[in-house]
Design a protein around this motif. Structure first.
Motif, mmCIF file in Angstrom:
data_model
loop_
_atom_site.group_PDB
_atom_site.id
_atom_site.type_symbol
_atom_site.label_atom_id
_atom_site.label_comp_id
_atom_site.label_asym_id
_atom_site.label_seq_id
_atom_site.Cartn_x
_atom_site.Cartn_y
_atom_site.Cartn_z
ATOM 1 N N GLY A 2 0.802 -1.211 0.000
ATOM 2 C CA GLY A 2 0.000 0.000 0.000
ATOM 3 C C GLY A 2 0.832 1.257 0.000
ATOM 4 O O GLY A 2 2.048 1.246 -0.251
ATOM 5 N N GLU A 64 -4.724 8.492 -5.683
ATOM 6 C CA GLU A 64 -3.401 7.898 -5.489
ATOM 7 C C GLU A 64 -3.438 6.584 -4.720
ATOM 8 O O GLU A 64 -2.400 5.937 -4.523
ATOM 9 C CB GLU A 64 -2.485 8.882 -4.764
ATOM 10 N N GLY A 65 -4.612 6.180 -4.269
ATOM 11 C CA GLY A 65 -4.724 4.933 -3.527
ATOM 12 C C GLY A 65 -4.016 4.946 -2.188
ATOM 13 O O GLY A 65 -3.466 3.933 -1.753
#
Length: 251
Positions: A2, A64-65
Motif C-alpha cells: 500500500g 493515489e490509492g
C-alpha cells in the motif's frame, strides 16, 4: 503493502520518511507545503504544494490509492492538521498525528505564556524593549503595530508584507548552538525572547541562552491536536503505527 502520505516539512517527518523508505513494497509520499524557497527534502517520493483544500486532498488520496496518512506538520500548522483530519475522515483513511513534545519550564526560566501570536504582540511592551522574535516569518506582520520595541527577527526566508518599524532580520536555518544564541542576544542587547512552543532539541538553544542571561520569554501555546485523532511523539512510534496497519491489511 500500500501507500502512506506523510504531511511533512519537519525533522520528524524527514526521519519518518527515512524509516519507511526501507520497507519493501510500501510507497511513501512526503508532502511539503512549499512555503520555504529551499526546503530540506526527505528521502523518497516528494510532492510540493497544497492540495486545494479538503476536497482536493480527499480527491488526491482516492486517486493515489493512499491507505494511511501521517500528519507530521509543524505543531502550529493548525489549519493543515484540521484539513487533514477532515479529509481522512471523508476518504475513510486512518490518520495519526506525529508531534514532538513541547517544552517545559526549568529552574531559572521566566516564561509568560500566551494563547496566540497576537496576544504575544499585545503583552510584549510590558515585558521588554529589545525583542528577539523567533515565531516565523509569516507572523512577523502581527508585530507591525507594536510601538516602542526594537525587533531582531530570524527566519529562513525574508518576511513579506507589513513589518515592525524597527526591525533587523537575520536569515538563517537551525539547528543553533547555545553559544551562538548567547552571542546573538548579547550583540543585539536583547531583553526579551518571543517564541512558540514548537518543542524539540533543534530549536531549544535560544531558551537555554535566555535562561543563562536571565531574559524573560513570551511563549505561545501550541494548538491542540484535532479531536479524536491519535497522536504519537516520535518518528519511530509513527513508523510502528504504519507497519501495524500494513501488516493487518496483508493478513
Amino acid at each position: 503493502m500500500g501507500s502512506v502520505l506523510v504531511l511533512g516539512g519537519t525533522g520528524e517527518g524527514r526521519r519518518l520518511a527515512g524509516l519507511l523508505e526501507s520497507v519493501e513494497g510500501l510507497r511513501t509520499v512526503s508532502s511539503l507545503a512549499g512555503r520555504v524557497a529551499q526546503p530540506a527534502l526527505p528521502v523518497g517520493e516528494v510532492r510540493v504544494g497544497g492540495f486545494g483544500g479538503v476536497r482536493g486532498l480527499v480527491s488526491w488520496l482516492v486517486e493515489e490509492g493512499i491507505g494511511m496518512v501521517v500528519d507530521a506538520t509543524h505543531p502550529f500548522a493548525a489549519g493543515m492538521s484540521a484539513s487533514a483530519a477532515e479529509a481522512a475522515r471523508e476518504a475513510g483513511v486512518p490518520l495519526v498525528v506525529l508531534r514532538r513534545a513541547g517544552w517545559t519550564e526549568r529552574e531559572g526560566d521566566v516564561w509568560h505564556w500566551v494563547g496566540s501570536v497576537g496576544e504575544a504582540a499585545r503583552v510584549l511592551p510590558s515585558v521588554g524593549r529589545r525583542a528577539f522574535l523567533t515565531t516565523g516569518r509569516q507572523s512577523i506582520g502581527e508585530f507591525a503595530g507594536v510601538d516602542g520595541v526594537w525587533f531582531l527577527a530570524r527566519s529562513v526566508d525574508p518576511p513579506a508584507g507589513a513589518v515592525p518599524g524597527e526591525l533587523r532580520v537575520v536569515l538563517d536555518r537551525g539547528p543553533f548552538e547555545v553559544e551562538d544564541e548567547l552571542r546573538l542576544m548579547r550583540d543585539n542587547a536583547i531583553d526579551v525572547l518571543v517564541t512558540k512552543d514548537s518543542g524539540g532539541p533543534m530549536t531549544s538553544a535560544k531558551l537555554d541562552a535566555a535562561r543563562r542571561l536571565g531574559i524573560p520569554v513570551v511563549i505561545v501555546r501550541r494548538p491542540p491536536v484535532p479531536p479524536g485523532v491519535p497522536c504519537v511523539g516520535t518518528a519511530e512510534e509513527a513508523a510502528a503505527w504504519v507497519l501495524e496497519r500494513t501488516s493487518a491489511r496483508d493478513v
